[in-house]
Design an enzyme around this catalytic site. Structure first.
Site, PDB file in Angstrom:
ATOM      1  N   GLU A   1     -24.459  35.113  41.358  1.00 32.32           N
ATOM      2  CA  GLU A   1     -25.562  34.043  41.727  1.00 32.32           C
ATOM      3  C   GLU A   1     -25.585  33.977  43.238  1.00 32.32           C
ATOM      4  O   GLU A   1     -25.521  32.796  43.757  1.00 32.32           O
ATOM      5  CB  GLU A   1     -24.798  32.677  41.366  1.00 32.32           C
ATOM      6  CG  GLU A   1     -24.961  32.342  39.706  1.00 32.32           C
ATOM      7  CD  GLU A   1     -24.895  31.217  39.177  1.00 32.32           C
ATOM      8  OE1 GLU A   1     -23.812  30.426  39.951  1.00 32.32           O
ATOM      9  OE2 GLU A   1     -25.182  30.736  38.289  1.00 32.32           O
TER      10      GLU A   1
ATOM     11  N   GLU B   1     -24.671  34.558  31.298  1.00 38.83           N
ATOM     12  CA  GLU B   1     -24.056  33.607  31.058  1.00 38.83           C
ATOM     13  C   GLU B   1     -24.841  32.115  30.130  1.00 38.83           C
ATOM     14  O   GLU B   1     -25.382  31.433  30.918  1.00 38.83           O
ATOM     15  CB  GLU B   1     -23.654  32.751  32.269  1.00 38.83           C
ATOM     16  CG  GLU B   1     -22.819  33.754  33.211  1.00 38.83           C
ATOM     17  CD  GLU B   1     -22.322  33.012  34.494  1.00 38.83           C
ATOM     18  OE1 GLU B   1     -22.310  31.638  34.471  1.00 38.83           O
ATOM     19  OE2 GLU B   1     -22.077  33.769  35.587  1.00 38.83           O
TER      20      GLU B   1
HETATM   21  C1  LIG Z   1     -25.731  23.969  38.832  1.00 35.36           C
HETATM   22  C2  LIG Z   1     -24.370  24.405  39.413  1.00 35.36           C
HETATM   23  C3  LIG Z   1     -24.507  26.286  39.102  1.00 35.36           C
HETATM   24  C4  LIG Z   1     -23.402  26.748  39.480  1.00 35.36           C
HETATM   25  N1  LIG Z   1     -23.100  27.996  38.545  1.00 35.36           N
HETATM   26  C5  LIG Z   1     -22.100  27.850  37.602  1.00 35.36           C
HETATM   27  S1  LIG Z   1     -21.141  26.279  37.124  1.00 35.36           S
HETATM   28  C6  LIG Z   1     -20.396  27.183  36.003  1.00 35.36           C
HETATM   29  C7  LIG Z   1     -20.630  28.834  35.931  1.00 35.36           C
HETATM   30  C8  LIG Z   1     -19.483  29.513  36.747  1.00 35.36           C
HETATM   31  O1  LIG Z   1     -19.104  28.926  38.031  1.00 35.36           O
HETATM   32  C9  LIG Z   1     -20.049  30.774  36.923  1.00 35.36           C
HETATM   33  O2  LIG Z   1     -18.983  31.592  37.498  1.00 35.36           O
HETATM   34  C10 LIG Z   1     -21.265  31.021  37.652  1.00 35.36           C
HETATM   35  O3  LIG Z   1     -21.588  32.120  38.026  1.00 35.36           O
HETATM   36  C11 LIG Z   1     -22.387  30.192  37.129  1.00 35.36           C
HETATM   37  N2  LIG Z   1     -21.707  28.831  37.067  1.00 35.36           N
END
Ligand SMILES: CCCC/N=C1\SC[C@@H]2[C@H](O)[C@H](O)[C@@H](O)CN12
Length: 654
Positions: free
Chosen positions: A186, A264
């Site tokens: 991300e 995801e």
């Molecule tokens: C709105 C916040 C987005 C942040 N991304 C998240 S919160 C739960 C999941 C895990 O952390 C995962 O590791 C992230 O890649 C995507 N994600």
């Protein structure tokens, strides 16, 4: 074990027909077929239905069990991260043994006939401490993490030159089960938007893994612009409440052709201490999955099995204020924290069975559970009484307080000590400016607990003291930020505290090695307590107790305790925060416990207030959704015999 030898082993475990169908390494391939918007596995159309589980949150003894349940659920692949900080605890020191044996985990996945989508980072987010980055990077305070900062890239290169050659033999076209590898995580959500950093990573992966392996990126819809990169296949992440059509349409701007991929798909969500327990409904999760599978998309469900943030491994978020992640990473996932199938698993299996064959045969039964207690703990002593043992090398002296990173204390706790330079008769304000407590400070004057100063809270304490009184501040690292624009989450006293009009200087820092003390020995006799009043604040409690029958998985319940850390037979089970919730129990894997009358030992470091009856219970069910206010009602709802038994109960097997 290299995959080639593995194929012999697999031929013993897999149906002969399947073994005969297994192509040899030289004809194996996993590619994107842009002409037909699909993947091809060994030349045949292929769609993965995958689930995430994190080997670093599951005891190694349970890996095979969890993977078998995921295979039985109809998955044909799994997805997992590799946390850099879990494998390189100090610069140049590597650990791939025991619960860190990544190759053994790959092997277990292969034995369960599961393909692998690997996500080695270097940043992984995952609600894991510092998003998987090692905190020793912060010993260079000016480092710019997740950018082309030369210091950061030098450490990344050094780490990947150790890791990537280990996984090379496990790439699918080399005979292994890794079909694709994610670059960063991300990245589009990170403010830096440093394309030269992403290009550097892509080049490093190509140099060390070759040209054949499929490299990809994952971003939320809002991050695709900065997170995607030419040459890396673009994928997206979103949950059941999001607009699938809109997001996949946006994805098509980056990948006009090729399979749609949700890397995801959220089956549940994470929990923060002090917030309500997160859940996602079975109907919403299954409906969303079915809609994606109807489109022919490949999907990874995040999480399929969450597991636990044992020890100090939880990460944290910042949403207006600092929010540490709970010890449980149950995630309301299809397989519970204790490894039990939930109704969500069966519902998802039904959906998957509409699109591809699911394994027949019985699902392994839920694990045996155990109830026990109450167990009454005894006071071992105040933390200060063990200072010499907890910090055998003695304190570090400095005019101004130093951070955890500056003294190379990665996790846990550090004691900061100074002396009052004059007598203070009237209660005088004490605080740390600029939110400088990272993250919680337990303040004592001459051993008397004065209260807590928290990060991002406006609270001040009011202290009195004599000339020469000891001012002790125990600072707890609650886990470094794992998401957001600033992962340089230094810990400790970031600014010198102020008492009245005085900036306090002349500090001693005691990095505390609590785990070593708990693991290896506690003196039988209570150490000398040099103060007249009874110990209060950070104190150790302990108890040895037998389990008369066999052991089972269980859930440690700490009614009336406030906040602290727990060890069972020297294993750091994680943090509890009964007062905040929503988690009220800690998962205790049965392999930690000794059966048939052998003595087990529980040790607590209670940081604040101890209940009148210092007892704990072992329940056969978790309590994950009870904030402190709700908690009272929950206590009442527990059966009377559960809470009122006076002696350790016989194991109640299930
Ligand atoms: C709105 C916040 C987005 C942040 N991304 C998240 S919160 C739960 C999941 C895990 O952390 C995962 O590791 C992230 O890649 C995507 N994600």
């Amino acid at each position: 074990m290299a995959p080639k030898k593995l194929s012999c082993l697999r031929s013993l475990l897999l149906p002969l027909s399947l073994t005969l169908l297994l192509p040899q390494a030289d004809t194996r391939s996993f590619v994107v077929d842009r002409g037909h918007d699909r993947f091809l596995l060994d030349g045949a159309p292929f769609r993965y239905v995958s689930g995430s589980l994190h080997y670093f949150r599951v005891p190694r003894v349970f890996w095979a069990d969890r993977l078998l349940k995921m295979r039985w659920s109809g998955l044909n692949a799994i997805q997992f991260y590799v946390p850099w900080n879990y494998h390189e605890p100090q610069p140049g020191v590597y650990n791939f043994n025991g619960s860190r044996d990544l190759i053994a985990f790959l092997n277990e996945a292969a034995l369960a006939n599961l393909l692998v989508i690997l996500r080695p980072g270097p940043y992984i987010c995952a609600e894991w401490e510092m998003g998987g980055l090692p905190s020793w990077l912060l010993r260079k305070p000016e480092i710019h993490l997740r950018t082309s900062d030369p210091d950061f890239l030098a450490a990344v290169d050094s780490w990947f030159k150790v890791l990537l050659p280990k996984i090379y033999p496990w790439l699918y076209h080399n005979g292994g089960n890794i079909i694709s590898i994610q670059v960063e995580n991300e990245y589009g959500s990170y403010r830096a938007c440093d394309f030269s950093y992403m290009r550097h990573l892509a080049g490093l992966f190509r140099a060390l893994l070759g040209e054949k392996i499929l490299l990809f990126t994952t971003d939320g819809p809002e991050g695709l612009k900065c997170g995607s990169l030419r040459g890396l296949y673009t994928t997206v992440d979103f949950g059941p409440a999001d607009n699938m059509t809109k997001i996949f349409t946006l994805l098509r701007k980056y990948e006009p052709h090729g399979p749609l991929v949700n890397s995801e798909y959220y089956t549940g969500w994470l929990d923060y201490w002090g917030q309500n327990h997160s859940t996602r409904s079975v109907s919403a999760v299954t409906k969303g999955l079915e809609n994606m599978l109807k489109l022919g998309a490949s999907v990874n469900m995040y999480m399929f099995h969450g597991g636990t943030n044992f020890g100090y491994w939880n990460g944290a978020d910042k949403k207006g204020r600092f929010l540490p992640i709970t010890t449980s990473y149950d995630y309301d996932a299809p397989i519970s924290e204790a490894g039990d199938p939930t109704p969500k698993l069966f519902a998802l299996r039904d959906v998957i069975s509409k699109f591809q064959e699911v394994p027949l045969g019985p699902l392994p039964p839920p694990s045996p559970k155990m109830m026990l207690g109450p167990v009454t703990l005894h006071l071992v002593g105040h933390l200060l009484a063990f200072l010499d043992l907890l910090c055998p090398r003695g304190p570090i002296h400095s005019i101004l307080p130093m951070t955890f990173e500056a003294v190379k204390q990665d996790h846990g706790f550090m004691l900061y000590r100074t002396y009052m330079t004059h007598t203070i008769f009237e209660p005088t304000p004490f605080w740390v400016p600029n939110n400088g407590v990272h993250d919680r400070a337990y303040v004592m004057v001459d051993g008397v607990f004065q209260g807590v100063v928290e990060r991002n809270m406006r609270d001040k304490l009011f202290l009195t003291g004599k000339l020469g009184s000891k001012l002790d501040i125990l600072v707890e690292n609650m886990g470094r930020l794992s998401f957001g624009s600033n992962s340089s989450d230094f810990k400790g006293l970031l600014k010198p505290p102020i008492l009245g009009q005085t900036i306090l200087t002349q500090w001693m820092m005691f990095p505390l090695k609590i785990d070593n003390l708990v693991k290896w020995w506690f003196p039988l006799q209570l150490p000398k307590w040099p103060y007249p009043q009874a110990p209060s604040g950070p104190t150790f409690y302990s108890k040895t107790f037998p389990i008369l029958g066999s052991v089972g998985d269980t859930f440690l319940y700490l009614p009336g305790w406030t906040k602290g850390q727990v060890w069972i037979n020297g294993f750091n089970l994680g943090r509890y925060w009964t007062k905040q919730g929503p988690q009220q129990t800690l998962y205790v894997p049965r392999f930690l416990l000794f059966p048939r009358g052998a003595l087990n030992k529980i040790t607590l470091l209670e940081l604040e207030d101890v209940p009148l009856q210092p007892q704990v219970q072992f329940l056969d069910k978790p309590i994950l959704n009870s904030t402190s206010t709700l908690h009272r009602t929950h206590i009442n709802s527990l059966s009377a015999d559960t809470l009122s038994a006076s002696e350790p109960m016989e194991l109640s097997g299930h």
